[in-house]
Design a protein around this motif. Structure first.
Motif, short mmCIF file in Angstrom:
data_model
loop_
_atom_site.label_atom_id
_atom_site.label_comp_id
_atom_site.label_asym_id
_atom_site.label_seq_id
_atom_site.Cartn_x
_atom_site.Cartn_y
_atom_site.Cartn_z
N THR A 5 -15.41 50.56 -25.56
CA THR A 5 -14.18 51.16 -25.04
C THR A 5 -14.56 52.35 -24.15
O THR A 5 -15.71 52.80 -24.15
CB THR A 5 -13.27 51.65 -26.17
OG1 THR A 5 -13.91 52.74 -26.87
CG2 THR A 5 -12.97 50.54 -27.15
N TYR A 29 -11.11 52.87 -32.12
CA TYR A 29 -11.31 51.42 -32.06
C TYR A 29 -12.80 51.09 -31.99
O TYR A 29 -13.29 50.16 -32.66
CB TYR A 29 -10.57 50.83 -30.86
CG TYR A 29 -10.44 49.33 -30.94
CD1 TYR A 29 -9.42 48.74 -31.67
CD2 TYR A 29 -11.35 48.49 -30.28
CE1 TYR A 29 -9.29 47.36 -31.76
CE2 TYR A 29 -11.23 47.12 -30.37
CZ TYR A 29 -10.21 46.56 -31.11
OH TYR A 29 -10.10 45.19 -31.21
N LYS A 32 -14.32 51.88 -35.42
CA LYS A 32 -13.89 50.91 -36.42
C LYS A 32 -14.74 49.64 -36.33
O LYS A 32 -15.07 49.02 -37.35
CB LYS A 32 -12.41 50.57 -36.19
CG LYS A 32 -11.84 49.42 -37.01
CD LYS A 32 -11.71 49.81 -38.48
CE LYS A 32 -11.05 48.71 -39.30
NZ LYS A 32 -9.60 48.62 -39.05
N HIS A 33 -15.12 49.24 -35.12
CA HIS A 33 -15.83 47.99 -34.92
C HIS A 33 -17.32 48.21 -34.62
O HIS A 33 -17.97 47.31 -34.07
CB HIS A 33 -15.17 47.20 -33.79
CG HIS A 33 -13.75 46.80 -34.10
ND1 HIS A 33 -13.44 45.72 -34.90
CD2 HIS A 33 -12.56 47.36 -33.74
CE1 HIS A 33 -12.12 45.62 -35.01
NE2 HIS A 33 -11.56 46.59 -34.33
N HIS A 200 -12.58 46.48 -24.15
CA HIS A 200 -11.19 46.82 -24.47
C HIS A 200 -10.76 48.04 -23.66
O HIS A 200 -11.35 49.12 -23.81
CB HIS A 200 -11.04 47.12 -25.97
CG HIS A 200 -11.26 45.93 -26.84
ND1 HIS A 200 -12.53 45.44 -27.11
CD2 HIS A 200 -10.38 45.11 -27.49
CE1 HIS A 200 -12.42 44.37 -27.89
NE2 HIS A 200 -11.14 44.15 -28.13
N ASP A 291 -5.80 50.01 -36.28
CA ASP A 291 -5.78 48.70 -35.62
C ASP A 291 -4.73 48.77 -34.52
O ASP A 291 -3.64 49.30 -34.72
CB ASP A 291 -5.42 47.59 -36.61
CG ASP A 291 -5.80 46.21 -36.07
OD1 ASP A 291 -5.44 45.92 -34.92
OD2 ASP A 291 -6.45 45.44 -36.80
N LEU A 292 -5.05 48.23 -33.37
CA LEU A 292 -4.12 48.28 -32.24
C LEU A 292 -2.82 47.55 -32.53
O LEU A 292 -1.77 47.89 -31.98
CB LEU A 292 -4.77 47.67 -30.99
CG LEU A 292 -5.78 48.57 -30.26
CD1 LEU A 292 -6.51 47.77 -29.18
CD2 LEU A 292 -5.09 49.78 -29.64
#
Length: 462
Positions: A5, A29, A32-33, A200, A291-292
């Motif tokens: 991102t 984000y 998180k990933h 993203h 989470d988006l």
């Protein structure tokens, strides 16, 4: 796929809290990933971009502790790359030169408006099979335009807004390079995201109109499309879009107002996103929950009272030494010297539970280092002749104490109240008024213990 991102602010002012929320969601984000968060400075607007704004962005990111893994990258340092891609597109026929003069474009717009049409470039220099192009004028430096598809639609599944479709015939052949050869925003963004392998693109929904243009450029380059998520705007308490002129919108404003960065991030996270009824949480919890799909597509309203409440909650659990470091700066700005008083860490530990901001904490801490002058109302109510007589007896008893700590002082005050045959407020309020200059303080025994015997007796005798 490794999630990548980016946060890509333009250095045309201070770091805006709307930008901070975008950075926060992009950062979360990636975290998180187990991905990568990139910082990119989009500084191609030479008239408005300034070194001071770049510094403000970097300082703001540092203050809110949104750490980036790569960057900062600067678009102005990538000019050769943009020009290389433009030449490739010209060679591939996905871009073309347009020699329209400024006067021609103005006349074109006027004619279209007179016919009630939407003003747009009429594609007169767009190459087509069997089309004869105008003669190239000798006195016009051309722009480079993107050969946007004319038919079909541009569609994407937005991670926040859902399915979005835009007809290609609504889109212009946008300029991707100016007459002097400098590339334009929508083109640079695509090349940057392509080169930096951004997976993203999370940004404000004021960019929704740019997205179909950028998608078409991605496709023309044969690049893999990132996924897009457009965040809703933040409105003020009047329901208007936050304005730099009207609202406190810079992170610098919140630092100077005594907010903790984690409180601001906690609050911004709740603007358009939620995790059940949770209001107060750490950034580690936010990353775990984020989470988006849980982001609302509707605008959020900024509520300063809620931010103040959250700030108070974060102050309560913050390390007192860390608070003291910032409170010391606020006190210095007020001309307060803390060198001769109690340790500021202890003062902040005492005031943590009763302060909404660090500025408020500094205001309360001031009376530990210099007595305040009580108001006429406080003098009239709590420093009468009877009160002063009682304070003299209090001072004599306090001077005789074998030890000077909170438990000893607490017991002494209880015994003194009983001995005087009065209720606690008739002792506590005058002591506060005389020693501190205000009646709004933590418990008397705690305050006196921190001030120390010598200072308390000096103030009582003043």
């Amino acid at each position: 796929m490794t999630v990548r991102t980016r946060f890509a602010p333009s250095p045309t002012g201070l770091l805006h809290i709307g930008g901070v929320r975008t950075a926060l969601f992009s950062w979360a984000y990636a975290r998180k990933h187990a991905g990568t968060f990139v910082l990119r400075i989009e500084d191609t607007d030479l008239e408005r971009s300034t070194p001071e704004s770049v510094k403000a962005i970097l300082d703001g990111m540092h203050w809110v502790e949104l750490d980036y893994d790569e960057g900062p990258f600067y678009q102005m340092q990538r000019m050769d790359r943009y020009k290389e891609v433009i030449q490739q597109m010209l060679a591939a026929g996905t871009a073309y030169y347009c020699y329209c003069s400024k006067e021609e474009l103005e006349a074109m717009r006027a004619e279209q408006e007179a016919r009630g049409e939407k003003p747009r470039y009429d594609r007169r220099w767009r190459p087509q099979a069997g089309k004869t192009l105008p003669a190239i004028p000798a006195d016009v430096k051309p722009v480079v335009r993107f050969l946007n598809p004319i038919e079909g639609v541009v569609a994407w599944d937005d991670q926040v807004k859902g399915r979005i479709e835009i007809s290609n015939n609504e889109l212009d052949d946008l300029i991707i390079a100016r007459p002097d050869g400098t590339p334009t925003y929508n083109f640079c963004v695509v090349v940057d995201d392509w080169d930096m392998k951004i997976t993203h693109v999370i940004r404000g929904d004021d960019h929704v109109n740019n997205t179909p243009r950028q998608i078409n450029i991605f496709k023309a380059l044969g690049a893999t499309l990132p996924q897009f998520g457009h965040l809703p705007m933040i409105h003020n308490d009047q329901g208007q879009k936050l304005s730099k002129r009207r609202d406190a919108v810079s992170v610098v404003d919140y630092d100077q107002a005594g907010f903790l960065p984690e409180a601001l991030l906690n609050y911004l996270a709740r603007l358009g996103w939620g995790h059940g009824d949770d209001e107060f949480f750490t950034m580690a919890q936010f990353v775990e929950w984020f989470d988006l799909k849980d982001v609302s597509p509707s605008p959020s309203r900024f509520d300063r009272e809620k931010l103040l409440w959250l700030n108070a909650q974060h102050i309560k659990v913050a390390d007192a030494a860390r608070l003291a470091a910032r409170v010391a700066q606020f006190l210095a700005e007020k001309g307060v010297d803390t060198a001769g008083g109690p340790a500021l860490t202890g003062v902040c530990a005492l005031l943590k539970d009763r302060s909404q901001t660090l500025v408020e904490m500094a205001d309360q801490a001031e009376y530990f280092y210099r007595p305040l002058t009580p108001s006429a109302e406080v003098v009239e109510k709590h420093l009468t002749a009877d009160d002063l007589t009682r304070l003299a007896a209090f001072a004599a008893g306090a001077a005789a104490l074998a030890t000077w700590d909170q438990p000893t002082l607490g017991q002494f005050i209880k015994d003194f109240v009983k001995e005087q045959g009065v209720k606690m407020p008739l002792v506590g309020m005058p002591v506060r008024a005389k020693v501190l200059g205000t009646t709004h303080t933590p418990s008397v025994d705690a305050v006196l213990a921190l001030l120390g015997r010598e200072e308390v007796l000096k103030r009582l005798a003043a």
